[in-house]
Design an enzyme around this catalytic site. Structure first.
Site, mmCIF file in Angstrom:
data_model
loop_
_atom_site.group_PDB
_atom_site.id
_atom_site.type_symbol
_atom_site.label_atom_id
_atom_site.label_comp_id
_atom_site.label_asym_id
_atom_site.label_seq_id
_atom_site.Cartn_x
_atom_site.Cartn_y
_atom_site.Cartn_z
ATOM 1 N N ASP A 8 19.410 6.099 -4.723
ATOM 2 C CA ASP A 8 20.458 5.464 -5.695
ATOM 3 C C ASP A 8 20.452 6.824 -6.693
ATOM 4 O O ASP A 8 19.630 7.813 -6.537
ATOM 5 C CB ASP A 8 20.172 4.109 -6.148
ATOM 6 C CG ASP A 8 18.793 4.080 -6.988
ATOM 7 O OD1 ASP A 8 18.109 5.152 -7.014
ATOM 8 O OD2 ASP A 8 18.698 2.813 -7.492
ATOM 9 N N CYS A 66 14.518 5.297 -5.255
ATOM 10 C CA CYS A 66 15.008 4.741 -6.259
ATOM 11 C C CYS A 66 14.368 4.885 -7.440
ATOM 12 O O CYS A 66 13.674 6.136 -7.441
ATOM 13 C CB CYS A 66 15.229 3.190 -6.079
ATOM 14 S SG CYS A 66 13.819 2.258 -5.655
ATOM 15 N N GLY A 67 14.524 4.144 -8.612
ATOM 16 C CA GLY A 67 13.586 4.478 -9.624
ATOM 17 C C GLY A 67 12.226 4.383 -9.398
ATOM 18 O O GLY A 67 11.102 5.098 -9.761
ATOM 19 N N GLY A 69 10.901 3.144 -6.028
ATOM 20 C CA GLY A 69 10.671 2.964 -4.605
ATOM 21 C C GLY A 69 10.403 1.568 -4.387
ATOM 22 O O GLY A 69 10.565 1.165 -3.070
ATOM 23 N N GLY A 71 12.439 -1.423 -5.127
ATOM 24 C CA GLY A 71 13.514 -2.067 -4.450
ATOM 25 C C GLY A 71 14.024 -1.659 -3.072
ATOM 26 O O GLY A 71 14.407 -2.462 -2.379
ATOM 27 N N HIS A 99 -2.000 2.975 10.762
ATOM 28 C CA HIS A 99 -2.283 1.506 10.786
ATOM 29 C C HIS A 99 -1.234 0.807 11.178
ATOM 30 O O HIS A 99 -1.062 -0.367 11.671
ATOM 31 C CB HIS A 99 -3.183 0.997 9.787
ATOM 32 C CG HIS A 99 -4.528 1.440 9.828
ATOM 33 N ND1 HIS A 99 -5.631 1.125 9.228
ATOM 34 C CD2 HIS A 99 -5.294 2.700 10.618
ATOM 35 C CE1 HIS A 99 -6.771 1.565 9.313
ATOM 36 N NE2 HIS A 99 -6.521 2.707 10.236
ATOM 37 N N ASN A 100 -0.025 0.943 10.494
ATOM 38 C CA ASN A 100 0.922 0.137 10.200
ATOM 39 C C ASN A 100 2.113 0.703 10.860
ATOM 40 O O ASN A 100 3.443 -0.083 11.063
ATOM 41 C CB ASN A 100 1.414 -0.087 8.798
ATOM 42 C CG ASN A 100 0.289 -0.396 8.101
ATOM 43 O OD1 ASN A 100 -0.108 0.234 6.712
ATOM 44 N ND2 ASN A 100 -0.149 -1.608 8.143
ATOM 45 N N ARG A 110 11.474 7.908 -10.714
ATOM 46 C CA ARG A 110 10.936 8.015 -12.044
ATOM 47 C C ARG A 110 9.348 7.835 -12.213
ATOM 48 O O ARG A 110 8.848 7.860 -13.220
ATOM 49 C CB ARG A 110 11.537 6.671 -12.666
ATOM 50 C CG ARG A 110 13.028 6.544 -13.124
ATOM 51 C CD ARG A 110 13.447 5.266 -13.397
ATOM 52 N NE ARG A 110 14.770 5.320 -13.827
ATOM 53 C CZ ARG A 110 15.599 4.710 -13.548
ATOM 54 N NH1 ARG A 110 15.240 3.102 -13.428
ATOM 55 N NH2 ARG A 110 16.993 4.551 -13.676
ATOM 56 N N ARG A 133 -5.891 -1.563 18.387
ATOM 57 C CA ARG A 133 -5.713 -2.886 17.672
ATOM 58 C C ARG A 133 -4.736 -2.891 16.747
ATOM 59 O O ARG A 133 -4.048 -4.067 16.405
ATOM 60 C CB ARG A 133 -6.908 -3.065 16.981
ATOM 61 C CG ARG A 133 -7.459 -2.289 15.688
ATOM 62 C CD ARG A 133 -8.862 -2.537 15.225
ATOM 63 N NE ARG A 133 -9.087 -1.958 13.779
ATOM 64 C CZ ARG A 133 -9.477 -0.639 13.890
ATOM 65 N NH1 ARG A 133 -9.345 0.349 14.798
ATOM 66 N NH2 ARG A 133 -9.550 -0.051 12.541
ATOM 67 N N HIS A 134 -4.209 -1.842 16.321
ATOM 68 C CA HIS A 134 -3.280 -2.067 15.416
ATOM 69 C C HIS A 134 -1.624 -2.143 16.018
ATOM 70 O O HIS A 134 -0.986 -2.683 15.512
ATOM 71 C CB HIS A 134 -3.030 -0.528 14.365
ATOM 72 C CG HIS A 134 -4.258 -0.208 13.911
ATOM 73 N ND1 HIS A 134 -4.628 -1.025 12.902
ATOM 74 C CD2 HIS A 134 -5.263 0.984 14.106
ATOM 75 C CE1 HIS A 134 -5.879 -0.428 12.460
ATOM 76 N NE2 HIS A 134 -6.230 0.673 13.335
ATOM 77 N N ARG A 137 -1.158 -5.852 16.126
ATOM 78 C CA ARG A 137 -0.870 -6.340 14.679
ATOM 79 C C ARG A 137 0.532 -6.068 14.525
ATOM 80 O O ARG A 137 1.189 -6.840 13.720
ATOM 81 C CB ARG A 137 -1.656 -5.821 13.684
ATOM 82 C CG ARG A 137 -3.060 -6.335 13.848
ATOM 83 C CD ARG A 137 -4.278 -5.686 13.300
ATOM 84 N NE ARG A 137 -5.637 -6.214 13.545
ATOM 85 C CZ ARG A 137 -6.788 -5.608 13.435
ATOM 86 N NH1 ARG A 137 -6.721 -4.388 12.828
ATOM 87 N NH2 ARG A 137 -7.806 -5.984 13.686
HETATM 88 C C1 RB5 Z 1 18.012 1.044 -11.070
HETATM 89 O O1 RB5 Z 1 17.927 1.451 -12.424
HETATM 90 C C2 RB5 Z 1 16.659 0.792 -10.813
HETATM 91 O O2 RB5 Z 1 16.530 -0.406 -10.992
HETATM 92 C C3 RB5 Z 1 16.415 1.002 -9.120
HETATM 93 O O3 RB5 Z 1 16.512 2.465 -9.055
HETATM 94 C C4 RB5 Z 1 15.105 0.664 -8.512
HETATM 95 O O4 RB5 Z 1 13.993 1.305 -9.359
HETATM 96 C C5 RB5 Z 1 14.705 -0.509 -8.199
HETATM 97 O O5 RB5 Z 1 13.754 -0.831 -7.612
#
Ligand code: RB5
Length: 147
Positions: A8, A66-67, A69, A71, A99-100, A110, A133-134, A137
């Protein structure tokens, strides 16, 4: 190896140098946008595009910025077959693969500088899933998706 990547507006400052970095290393990059830092967009739209590509097998891994990571990881994990992790350190990135069997990496524009993001991404891309084992899971996680 094909990598699907998206961001974003808040993740855009990490995406641009990371796309160049991946291409310089010979990765086939599928960049789904956003392409303009000045326009506010909604991160779930880009998480959907990247996870579609990974779930369809068109891309081996997805990368989302994103800002924070966070969201992006929440949105990406709504898609079937996606195991998205937010990592801002190489140790987490290594274990997420070992593992995952994580297939999507998310980071925050940010929170991390491009150099750190690339170091974490390099570890993610170069580390193999340990199986054993992973594997059981990870299959249980798939079972949770179906139930
Ligand atoms: C956008 O302002 C911000 O909310 C988005 O980039 C993100 O950080 C959400 O998880």
């Amino acid at each position: 190896m094909r990598i699907a990547i998206g961001a974003d507006h808040a993740g855009f400052p990490l995406k641009e140098p990371t796309v160049r970095w991946l291409m310089e290393r010979g990765y086939d990059v599928h960049d789904v946008g956003t392409f303009d830092e000045g326009v506010s967009v909604d991160y779930p739209d880009f998480a959907a595009k990247v996870t579609e590509s990974v779930a369809a097998g068109e891309a081996t891994y997805g990368v989302l910025f994103c800002g924070t990571g966070l969201g992006m990881a929440i949105a990406a994990n709504k898609a079937q077959g996606i195991r998205a992790v937010t990592c801002h350190d190489v140790t987490s990135a290594r274990f997420a693969r070992q593992h995952n069997d994580a297939n999507v990496l998310t980071m925050g524009g940010r929170l991390a500088a491009p150099e750190l993001a690339q170091e974490v991404l390099a570890t993610f891309l170069e580390t193999r899933f340990e199986g054993g084992r992973h594997q059981r899971r990870v299959e249980e996680i798939s079972g949770l998706e179906r139930s």
